[in-house]
Design a protein around this motif. Structure first.
Motif, short mmCIF file in Angstrom:
data_model
loop_
_atom_site.label_atom_id
_atom_site.label_comp_id
_atom_site.label_asym_id
_atom_site.label_seq_id
_atom_site.Cartn_x
_atom_site.Cartn_y
_atom_site.Cartn_z
N GLY A 46 0.80 -1.22 0.00
CA GLY A 46 0.00 0.00 0.00
C GLY A 46 0.83 1.26 0.00
O GLY A 46 0.39 2.31 -0.49
N GLU A 47 2.05 1.20 0.55
CA GLU A 47 2.91 2.38 0.59
C GLU A 47 3.32 2.85 -0.79
O GLU A 47 3.71 4.01 -0.97
N TRP A 48 3.25 1.97 -1.79
CA TRP A 48 3.62 2.34 -3.15
C TRP A 48 2.47 2.96 -3.93
O TRP A 48 2.70 3.56 -4.99
N VAL A 49 1.24 2.81 -3.44
CA VAL A 49 0.09 3.28 -4.21
C VAL A 49 -0.85 4.19 -3.40
O VAL A 49 -1.74 4.81 -3.99
N GLN B 3 10.77 4.69 14.89
CA GLN B 3 11.99 3.89 14.77
C GLN B 3 11.99 3.02 13.52
O GLN B 3 13.02 2.43 13.18
N ALA B 4 10.86 2.94 12.84
CA ALA B 4 10.77 2.06 11.66
C ALA B 4 11.42 2.73 10.44
O ALA B 4 11.51 3.95 10.35
N SER B 5 11.88 1.90 9.51
CA SER B 5 12.42 2.42 8.27
C SER B 5 11.29 3.00 7.43
O SER B 5 10.16 2.51 7.46
N VAL B 6 11.59 4.05 6.70
CA VAL B 6 10.56 4.76 5.95
C VAL B 6 10.80 4.59 4.45
O VAL B 6 11.91 4.82 3.96
N ASN B 7 9.76 4.20 3.75
CA ASN B 7 9.84 3.98 2.31
C ASN B 7 9.52 5.28 1.57
O ASN B 7 8.45 5.43 0.97
N TRP B 8 10.48 6.21 1.60
CA TRP B 8 10.23 7.50 0.95
C TRP B 8 10.12 7.37 -0.56
O TRP B 8 9.43 8.15 -1.21
N LEU B 9 10.81 6.39 -1.15
CA LEU B 9 10.69 6.17 -2.59
C LEU B 9 9.27 5.76 -2.94
O LEU B 9 8.69 6.24 -3.93
N GLY B 10 8.68 4.88 -2.10
CA GLY B 10 7.28 4.50 -2.32
C GLY B 10 6.35 5.69 -2.19
O GLY B 10 5.37 5.81 -2.94
N PHE B 11 6.66 6.58 -1.25
CA PHE B 11 5.85 7.79 -1.07
C PHE B 11 5.89 8.65 -2.32
O PHE B 11 4.84 9.12 -2.80
N LEU B 12 7.08 8.87 -2.86
CA LEU B 12 7.21 9.70 -4.06
C LEU B 12 6.51 9.04 -5.26
O LEU B 12 5.87 9.73 -6.07
N CYS B 13 6.62 7.72 -5.35
CA CYS B 13 5.95 7.01 -6.46
C CYS B 13 4.43 7.13 -6.34
O CYS B 13 3.74 7.33 -7.34
N SER B 14 3.92 6.99 -5.13
CA SER B 14 2.47 7.11 -4.94
C SER B 14 1.99 8.52 -5.24
O SER B 14 0.92 8.71 -5.84
N LEU B 15 2.79 9.53 -4.86
CA LEU B 15 2.43 10.92 -5.18
C LEU B 15 2.40 11.13 -6.69
O LEU B 15 1.48 11.76 -7.23
N ALA B 16 3.42 10.61 -7.38
CA ALA B 16 3.48 10.76 -8.83
C ALA B 16 2.30 10.05 -9.50
O ALA B 16 1.70 10.58 -10.45
N LEU B 17 1.96 8.86 -9.00
CA LEU B 17 0.85 8.10 -9.55
C LEU B 17 -0.46 8.86 -9.42
O LEU B 17 -1.21 9.03 -10.39
N TRP B 18 -0.74 9.35 -8.21
CA TRP B 18 -2.01 10.05 -7.98
C TRP B 18 -2.04 11.43 -8.66
O TRP B 18 -3.10 11.86 -9.09
N THR B 19 -0.88 12.07 -8.76
CA THR B 19 -0.84 13.36 -9.47
C THR B 19 -1.17 13.16 -10.94
O THR B 19 -1.96 13.92 -11.53
N GLY B 20 -0.55 12.14 -11.56
CA GLY B 20 -0.84 11.86 -12.96
C GLY B 20 -2.30 11.50 -13.19
O GLY B 20 -2.94 12.00 -14.12
N LEU B 21 -2.84 10.63 -12.34
CA LEU B 21 -4.24 10.24 -12.47
C LEU B 21 -5.17 11.44 -12.27
O LEU B 21 -6.18 11.58 -12.97
N THR B 22 -4.81 12.30 -11.32
CA THR B 22 -5.64 13.47 -11.05
C THR B 22 -5.68 14.41 -12.24
O THR B 22 -6.75 14.89 -12.65
N LEU B 23 -4.50 14.69 -12.81
CA LEU B 23 -4.44 15.62 -13.94
C LEU B 23 -5.20 15.09 -15.15
O LEU B 23 -5.90 15.83 -15.85
N VAL B 24 -5.08 13.78 -15.40
CA VAL B 24 -5.72 13.19 -16.59
C VAL B 24 -7.22 12.97 -16.37
O VAL B 24 -8.05 13.42 -17.17
N LEU B 25 -7.56 12.30 -15.27
CA LEU B 25 -8.96 11.92 -15.06
C LEU B 25 -9.85 13.09 -14.68
O LEU B 25 -11.01 13.15 -15.11
N SER B 26 -9.32 14.02 -13.88
CA SER B 26 -10.18 15.14 -13.46
C SER B 26 -10.58 15.99 -14.65
O SER B 26 -11.72 16.47 -14.73
#
Length: 244
Positions: free
Chosen positions: A188-191, A205-228
């Motif tokens: 879920g962290e990737w999407v 204390q847990a490791s943070v998947n910042w790459l997954g965060f950036l990928c999910s932001l890019a995914l939702w930004t692209g979908l938002t711009l196209v679908l909206s």
């Protein structure tokens, strides 16, 4: 500047609505008190996640009212004008939806105030934590934009709202990350944009998947711009924005 003025107008209108105002406060306070009772029974009142989890829940509860904001504008008969302005329709709609997540930021000081008043753990407040809260707001606002845009096409937005938003909240790991569901949460962290900030807020204390965060932001930004953009065109062609 036009967008900021439009956003400020909608923010004032949003804050003046008693339903939206009290929902943020009551959802934050209710989840905090529920956790407080459980922590009191288990002698775990020093847990600093009580107020953080309550703030996250309160912000998300406010953010999900973006669908309600569309329904409110539809009821007032103004949605058709909001979707037909001199600026880009997507920006006009963003100005309408952004106050929902922005007002939700109030949940964190409310939750922190309750933690101080009831003397639960709250020593974890730091600038880093505030920064992650800001990232959570960005993620919630972006998800609002895409999810709520679909509700322009239907008058039953509030009916379908919980069917979409509650599963997303569960997959973000807000209510636990047991080993049984951990693989699902990791995926879920990737999407899901809010998943990584929620994980960081509740597990310092847990490791943070910042790459997954950036990928999910890019995914939702692209979908938002196209679908909206496509949804707004469909709404104009079918006249659904004017249906009450």
């Amino acid at each position: 500047m036009r967008f900021l003025r439009l956003f400020w107008f909608h923010l004032k209108l949003y804050a003046s609505n008693q339903y939206f105002f009290w929902l943020t406060l009551s959802s934050t306070a209710s989840i905090f008190l529920l956790q407080y009772v459980m922590a009191y029974a288990t002698h775990n009142l020093s847990d600093p996640n009580l107020w953080v989890r309550s703030g996250v829940f309160g912000l998300w509860s406010s953010a999900t009212t973006a669908a309600g904001a569309i329904g409110f504008q539809r009821y007032q008969g103004t949605l058709r004008y909001i979707t037909n302005t001199r600026i880009d329709n997507r920006l006009s709609l963003a100005a309408l939806l952004l106050p929902a997540a922005s007002f939700g930021l109030l949940a964190f000081p409310v939750a922190y105030g309750l933690a101080v008043f009831l003397k639960t753990g709250h020593a974890n407040l730091s600038w880093h934590l505030v920064l992650v809260m800001g990232l959570l707001w960005v993620a919630a606002a972006l998800m609002d934009q895409l999810i709520a845009t679909f509700f322009v096409l239907t008058v039953n937005a509030i009916v379908y709202e919980e069917l979409i938003t509650i599963p997303l909240l569960l997959l973000s790991g807000l209510f636990g990350s047991s080993p049984l569901v951990r693989p699902l949460l990791n995926a879920g962290e990737w999407v899901i944009p809010i998943a990584v900030p929620v994980n960081r807020l509740l597990n310092e204390q847990a490791s943070v998947n910042w790459l997954g965060f950036l990928c999910s932001l890019a995914l939702w930004t692209g979908l938002t711009l196209v679908l909206s953009g496509r949804i707004m065109r469909i709404a104009k062609q079918t006249g659904s924005a004017g249906v009450m």
